[in-house]
Design a protein around this motif. Structure first.
Motif, PDB file in Angstrom:
ATOM      1  N   LYS A   1       0.885  -1.174   0.000  1.00 13.35           N
ATOM      2  CA  LYS A   1       0.000   0.000   0.000  1.00 13.35           C
ATOM      3  C   LYS A   1       0.912   1.210   0.000  1.00 13.35           C
ATOM      4  CE  LYS A   1      -3.985  -1.457   2.725  1.00 13.35           C
ATOM      5  NZ  LYS A   1      -4.556  -1.224   4.067  1.00 13.35           N
ATOM      6  N   ILE A   2       0.991   1.832  -1.177  1.00 15.40           N
ATOM      7  CA  ILE A   2       1.971   2.913  -1.309  1.00 15.40           C
ATOM      8  C   ILE A   2       1.292   4.272  -1.307  1.00 15.40           C
ATOM      9  CG2 ILE A   2       3.701   3.914  -2.886  1.00 15.40           C
ATOM     10  CD1 ILE A   2       4.217   0.877  -3.634  1.00 15.40           C
ATOM     11  N   GLY A   3       1.870   5.170  -0.536  1.00 14.84           N
ATOM     12  CA  GLY A   3       1.375   6.541  -0.488  1.00 14.84           C
ATOM     13  C   GLY A   3       2.259   7.435  -1.336  1.00 14.84           C
ATOM     14  N   VAL A   4       1.643   8.290  -2.161  1.00 13.76           N
ATOM     15  CA  VAL A   4       2.419   9.224  -2.979  1.00 13.76           C
ATOM     16  C   VAL A   4       2.063  10.643  -2.545  1.00 13.76           C
ATOM     17  CG1 VAL A   4       2.932  10.054  -5.292  1.00 13.76           C
ATOM     18  CG2 VAL A   4       2.468   7.625  -4.922  1.00 13.76           C
ATOM     19  N   PHE A   5       3.055  11.431  -2.250  1.00 15.27           N
ATOM     20  CA  PHE A   5       2.838  12.803  -1.790  1.00 15.27           C
ATOM     21  C   PHE A   5       3.552  13.751  -2.737  1.00 15.27           C
ATOM     22  CE2 PHE A   5       2.265   9.934   1.656  1.00 15.27           C
ATOM     23  CZ  PHE A   5       1.173  10.436   2.346  1.00 15.27           C
ATOM     24  N   VAL A   6       2.765  14.595  -3.395  1.00 15.58           N
ATOM     25  CA  VAL A   6       3.343  15.496  -4.400  1.00 15.58           C
ATOM     26  C   VAL A   6       3.451  16.895  -3.806  1.00 15.58           C
ATOM     27  CG1 VAL A   6       3.158  16.351  -6.759  1.00 15.58           C
ATOM     28  CG2 VAL A   6       2.199  14.114  -6.172  1.00 15.58           C
ATOM     29  N   CYS A   7       4.651  17.431  -3.845  1.00 15.10           N
ATOM     30  CA  CYS A   7       4.913  18.741  -3.241  1.00 15.10           C
ATOM     31  C   CYS A   7       4.828  19.840  -4.312  1.00 15.10           C
ATOM     32  CB  CYS A   7       6.304  18.721  -2.619  1.00 15.10           C
ATOM     33  SG  CYS A   7       6.763  20.265  -1.838  1.00 15.10           S
TER      34      CYS A   7
ATOM     35  N   HIS B   1      -2.826   5.714  -1.763  1.00 10.70           N
ATOM     36  CA  HIS B   1      -3.099   7.076  -1.302  1.00 10.70           C
ATOM     37  C   HIS B   1      -2.271   8.046  -2.129  1.00 10.70           C
ATOM     38  CE1 HIS B   1      -4.009  10.204   1.725  1.00 10.70           C
ATOM     39  NE2 HIS B   1      -2.816  10.658   1.398  1.00 10.70           N
ATOM     40  N   ALA B   2      -2.885   9.137  -2.590  1.00  8.65           N
ATOM     41  CA  ALA B   2      -2.120  10.147  -3.310  1.00  8.65           C
ATOM     42  C   ALA B   2      -2.681  11.512  -2.973  1.00  8.65           C
ATOM     43  CB  ALA B   2      -2.194   9.909  -4.814  1.00  8.65           C
ATOM     44  N   GLU B   3      -1.798  12.435  -2.624  1.00  9.00           N
ATOM     45  CA  GLU B   3      -2.271  13.800  -2.401  1.00  9.00           C
ATOM     46  C   GLU B   3      -1.154  14.783  -2.702  1.00  9.00           C
ATOM     47  OE1 GLU B   3      -3.077  15.107   1.682  1.00  9.00           O
ATOM     48  OE2 GLU B   3      -2.233  13.205   2.377  1.00  9.00           O
ATOM     49  N   GLU B   4      -1.550  16.069  -2.843  1.00 10.46           N
ATOM     50  CA  GLU B   4      -0.530  17.099  -3.062  1.00 10.46           C
ATOM     51  C   GLU B   4      -0.675  18.155  -1.977  1.00 10.46           C
ATOM     52  OE1 GLU B   4      -2.498  19.794  -4.415  1.00 10.46           O
ATOM     53  OE2 GLU B   4      -4.160  18.413  -4.854  1.00 10.46           O
TER      54      GLU B   4
ATOM     55  N   LYS C   1      -0.334   6.106   9.219  1.00  7.43           N
ATOM     56  CA  LYS C   1      -1.037   5.484  10.347  1.00  7.43           C
ATOM     57  C   LYS C   1      -2.457   5.073   9.971  1.00  7.43           C
ATOM     58  CE  LYS C   1       1.549   7.507  14.155  1.00  7.43           C
ATOM     59  NZ  LYS C   1       1.607   8.650  15.072  1.00  7.43           N
ATOM     60  N   GLU C   2      -3.170   5.991   9.310  1.00  7.54           N
ATOM     61  CA  GLU C   2      -4.585   5.709   9.036  1.00  7.54           C
ATOM     62  C   GLU C   2      -4.781   4.645   7.965  1.00  7.54           C
ATOM     63  OE1 GLU C   2      -6.566   9.364   8.224  1.00  7.54           O
ATOM     64  OE2 GLU C   2      -6.563   9.967  10.342  1.00  7.54           O
ATOM     65  N   LYS C   3      -3.931   4.705   6.919  1.00  7.98           N
ATOM     66  CA  LYS C   3      -4.157   3.774   5.801  1.00  7.98           C
ATOM     67  C   LYS C   3      -3.233   2.569   5.851  1.00  7.98           C
ATOM     68  CE  LYS C   3      -6.443   6.955   2.860  1.00  7.98           C
ATOM     69  NZ  LYS C   3      -6.687   7.447   1.522  1.00  7.98           N
ATOM     70  N   GLY C   4      -2.388   2.544   6.882  1.00  9.30           N
ATOM     71  CA  GLY C   4      -1.468   1.403   6.987  1.00  9.30           C
ATOM     72  C   GLY C   4      -0.554   1.291   5.784  1.00  9.30           C
ATOM     73  N   LEU C   5       0.034   2.432   5.352  1.00 12.43           N
ATOM     74  CA  LEU C   5       0.889   2.434   4.166  1.00 12.43           C
ATOM     75  C   LEU C   5       2.138   1.591   4.392  1.00 12.43           C
ATOM     76  CD1 LEU C   5       0.734   6.217   3.141  1.00 12.43           C
ATOM     77  CD2 LEU C   5      -0.663   4.329   2.289  1.00 12.43           C
ATOM     78  N   THR C   6       2.555   0.895   3.349  1.00 14.31           N
ATOM     79  CA  THR C   6       3.760   0.060   3.459  1.00 14.31           C
ATOM     80  C   THR C   6       4.938   0.671   2.706  1.00 14.31           C
ATOM     81  OG1 THR C   6       3.122  -1.179   1.502  1.00 14.31           O
ATOM     82  CG2 THR C   6       2.397  -2.058   3.624  1.00 14.31           C
ATOM     83  N   GLY C   7       4.688   1.757   2.000  1.00 15.58           N
ATOM     84  CA  GLY C   7       5.770   2.408   1.269  1.00 15.58           C
ATOM     85  C   GLY C   7       5.383   3.835   0.938  1.00 15.58           C
ATOM     86  N   LEU C   8       6.397   4.637   0.631  1.00 16.12           N
ATOM     87  CA  LEU C   8       6.154   6.058   0.468  1.00 16.12           C
ATOM     88  C   LEU C   8       6.958   6.587  -0.717  1.00 16.12           C
ATOM     89  CD1 LEU C   8       4.539   7.603   2.658  1.00 16.12           C
ATOM     90  CD2 LEU C   8       6.706   8.457   3.515  1.00 16.12           C
ATOM     91  N   VAL C   9       6.296   7.390  -1.574  1.00 22.55           N
ATOM     92  CA  VAL C   9       7.047   8.148  -2.577  1.00 22.55           C
ATOM     93  C   VAL C   9       6.731   9.616  -2.350  1.00 22.55           C
ATOM     94  CG1 VAL C   9       7.339   8.681  -5.025  1.00 22.55           C
ATOM     95  CG2 VAL C   9       7.064   6.308  -4.304  1.00 22.55           C
ATOM     96  N   VAL C  10       7.762  10.402  -2.117  1.00 24.04           N
ATOM     97  CA  VAL C  10       7.555  11.833  -1.982  1.00 24.04           C
ATOM     98  C   VAL C  10       8.100  12.478  -3.249  1.00 24.04           C
ATOM     99  CG1 VAL C  10       7.971  13.880  -0.584  1.00 24.04           C
ATOM    100  CG2 VAL C  10       7.808  11.648   0.517  1.00 24.04           C
TER     101      VAL C  10
END
Lengths: 133, 654
Positions: free
Chosen positions: B3-9, B36-39, B57-66
């Protein structure tokens, strides 16, 4: 106009940092390449390069530290040997060896990076789309 | 499934000005394993980091791309944030869409499409990333210092004073090195012995220092934190525990015509000898080659006169094994011998000597007790020619580098000569005067202006003997005139070279040397006292020619590095190392020479290659060398590269 697709393998210490410098200096270059970072250019296996061509890349660029400057002492020499070997056999795969380029770009050479990307892109445009013979 | 979260700055407008960040976030949501993806305007700010933490914490992400600026800026920031939220920091990657996208492109559509490609490739990377832990290595908190000159002495004392045990190995019978041979030191003209010998005594008395003189390092194995060292203690044929250092044996020894190394061939010593009266330890050794007993079987005078029975002709070389965590290389330099210079008579003219020989002549404890007497007939020389850059800055014939200390010591020699021979005239041939350093330029100027030393800019082309004179032919390039001086004595400021066997030592240690045999530093500016090989530090002239203050400063710097290494419970090492799948390994060993750190070894029993994780610096050279794919690199696996390559080449359809 034909827009070539490029894979750019950069080492973390020199070429990737040189590309960052081009950015912080707000230099402009053509957007055809996607960068894949490794710790050292010597991590780039000839098979990675062949895979890139197989998946449709029109050109592959390898960027490493200058001779004598390699963060890992001799890594770039290995890369040089492997690339030179691969360039010799690329025609057997029906691939023009000029589509594979290796350049030593230091962390201070943002301008060189820009020049390399632009000329390589132009050269690939001139070569046209890749098709197997 | 990941479950990967992507955060766009947005980075304000730095990214958002050229890249349509909303479109990037939209395009990536729904992509493989992206949960999950947000900016956000400023991801690196506190609210930005909190968004990341909350989503993990909320989505139990297992990886992150910033997707933000270059990883050099904020990779650590987001890895720490992830760690705070309970996510392994090695499951965090940065997609560089600022330095390598928004800042270098103008066309918004092209930049946006490229940004999406970059983010996707990094999602592929994270999918393949393993959660890793830093490698922790135990440290043996004991240091080895190789070389007992001023650098080694300073390093040993500083480490020992910090509370860690030190083993100091010196191959000569006494510590002190070249500094013990010097008469007075520039630019203060204080006596070398007076400032050095108290430090030598401190070394011998220090509770944390074990001193092995007349010993050499035979073999080093292991890695940073855990070296195994074998030291050969050469047979001195004197029981050092019994010997009181009374000196009676040397006094009575009948073999007296042996050239003294310490006096640089300007005096003789006995076959049983201490190199100089203030030697530490002040215990003699027997020079087997020149000992009558060892050569003919007859004599034994030393054994007869020794009142404590310390002479032991049966003594053998002894091997000592030690475990240390760190090694300081302080092996010093040599002076290029006069016999190597064709233009200066190949050492055949007795009144052509080198700077170190002149030092001995000037020394109050030297062969002439401080009087300047020329070697051929003992006369006081009235005209002395000093030649700088003898072998230095001469890439055609000798060495291209500057030996750094010669300008200063030649000025010192000329001055000291004038102090001893008031009516004498010193001449100095020079290329340039390099007197950078505190009070250095003033020192040279004083020699020229007050002591009337004649400085001639030019090189000497030839030296020959004419009667009892030494004829020096050269050119004064400032006047454009040929110069010929009938000198009584010529002193060469011979090039400083690496120890002739420094390459052999480097091989034993697996540390790098440059083309001249000087030990190579890891980085010429930012890591000047570290070797490229972990755990080795460089002090003094072993690294490059340098004067005493620089050598001492560098030695203290190595001590700081060593104590920093010892200060933690264990060493931490990046875990992005090479690994081996033993079932795939054919044991071909192609990986072994590909490694510049000696981290790849062959397991003879299992017939597979191994990785020493502590030595592995994570370059990946061996991974690409491996033909069977048995060797992989943590978080830089072939599979990850393949996925990233195909993703980078996919049409992004935006």
């Amino acid at each position: 106009m034909f827009e070539p697709k490029m894979i750019c393998f950069y080492c973390k210490w020199c070429t990737y940092t040189g590309a960052d410098l081009a950015g912080t200096s707000r230099m402009k270059y053509l957007p055809n390449g996607v960068v894949l970072k490794s710790m050292c250019s010597s991590r780039i296996d000839p098979q990675h390069i062949l895979e890139a061509f197989k998946k449709g890349a029109d050109g592959v660029l390898i960027g490493g530290c200058h001779y004598g400057d390699c963060h890992y002492v001799t890594g770039n020499q290995l890369t040089h040997n492997r690339v030179a070997m691969l360039q010799k056999i690329l025609p057997d795969f029906g691939i023009d060896p000029h589509r594979l380029r290796i350049e030593w770009i230091s962390a201070a050479e943002g301008a060189k990076l820009v020049k390399v990307i632009n000329t390589f892109t132009e050269d690939l445009r001139a070569m046209g789309p890749r098709r197997s013979k | 499934m990941e479950k990967i979260g992507v955060f766009v700055c947005h980075c304000g407008l730095n990214i958002a000005g050229t890249v349509d960040v909303k479109k990037v976030a939209e395009a990536i949501s729904g992509y493989r394993d992206v949960a999950h993806a947000e900016e956000y305007k400023y991801m690196c700010s506190d609210p930005g980091q909190n968004l990341v933490i909350k989503a993990i914490k909320e989505k139990g992400l297992t990886g992150l791309v910033v997707a933000a600026c270059s990883p050099t800026l904020h990779e650590t920031t987001f890895r720490k944030a992830a760690q705070r939220a309970g996510l392994n920091p090695y499951k965090v990657e940065i997609a560089n869409i600022r330095e390598q996208c928004s800042w270098v492109h103008d066309d918004k559509a092209l930049a946006t499409s490229k940004a999406i490609k970059i983010v996707r490739t990094m999602v592929e990377k994270v999918r393949g990333d393993s959660p890793l832990e830093t490698i922790k290595v135990d440290v043996t908190k004991k240091a080895l210092v190789i070389g007992g000159g001023i650098s080694g002495i300073q390093a040993a004392l500083d480490i020992a004073n910090s509370g860690y045990p030190v083993i100091l190995v010196e191959r000569q019978p006494s510590i002190g090195g070249h500094m013990a041979q010097l008469s007075e030191t520039f630019p203060t003209l204080d006596c070398s012995q007076c400032i050095l010998t108290p430090k030598m005594v401190d070394v011998s008395k220090h509770p944390n220092i074990t001193l092995h003189t007349y010993s050499e390092v035979e073999d080093v194995s292991g890695y940073v934190g855990n070296f195994k060292v074998r030291i050969k203690k050469k047979a001195a044929y004197v029981d050092r525990d019994k010997c009181t250092g009374c000196g009676l044996c040397s006094e009575k020894c009948p073999s007296k015509n042996n050239s003294s190394e310490f006096e640089r061939g300007m005096a003789f010593r006995k076959a049983i000898y201490t190199p100089f009266p203030q030697a530490v330890p002040n215990k003699p050794v027997i020079d087997r080659e020149n000992c009558t007993y060892f050569q003919t079987g007859k004599c034994g005078v030393c054994a007869k006169v020794c009142t404590v029975g310390a002479i032991n002709y049966e003594q053998q070389d002894e091997m000592i094994e030690e475990q240390v965590g760190s090694i300081v290389i302080a092996t010093g330099y040599e002076v290029h011998p006069v016999s190597k210079f064709a233009e200066y008579g190949y050492g055949t003219i007795p009144d052509v000597i080198d700077g170190l020989q002149f030092e001995r002549m000037l020394s109050a404890s030297g062969p002439t007790e401080g009087e300047v007497k020329r070697p051929s007939d003992g006369k006081t020389p009235k005209e002395v020619v000093f030649i700088q850059c003898a072998g230095s800055r001469d890439p055609e014939k000798y060495f291209p580098y500057c030996s750094k200390i010669c300008c200063m010591y030649t000025a010192k020699h000329a001055k000291l000569y004038k102090h001893k021979v008031h009516d004498g005239q010193p001449y100095v041939f020079y290329i340039d005067i390099r007197a950078g350093g505190k009070k250095y330029e003033e020192f040279v100027q004083q020699a020229i202006e007050e002591e009337k030393v004649v400085y001639l800019r030019g090189k000497v082309s030839r030296i020959y003997r004419d009667g009892d004179k030494v004829m020096v032919c050269g050119e004064d390039t400032l006047l454009g005139k040929k110069v010929e001086i009938a000198a009584d004595l010529v002193v060469l400021a011979s090039a400083i070279t690496a120890q002739t066997d420094s390459r052999e030592l480097a091989q034993k240690l697996k540390a790098a040397v440059d083309e001249f045999g000087f030990f190579s530093e890891a980085h010429p500016k930012l890591r000047p006292v570290e070797s490229n090989t972990g755990g080795f530090f460089l002090a003094g002239a072993a690294q490059a020619p340098k004067d005493i203050p620089e050598a001492v400063a560098q030695a203290s710097a190595t001590a700081a590095k060593v104590t920093a290494l010892f200060s933690g419970k264990y060493l931490e090492h990046e875990p992005i190392v090479a690994t081996v799948v033993e079932d795939l390994c054919s044991g071909c060993r192609i990986c072994v020479p590909a490694c510049p750190y000696g981290a790849r070894e062959y397991d003879k029993e299992k017939k597979v290659a191994r990785v020493n994780e502590v030595l592995c610096e994570g370059c990946g050279a061996c991974v690409s060398a491996c033909a069977s794919g048995a060797t992989q690199q943590n978080n830089f696996s072939d599979q990850q590269f393949y996925e990233m390559i195909s993703t980078a080449l996919e049409e992004s359809n935006v």
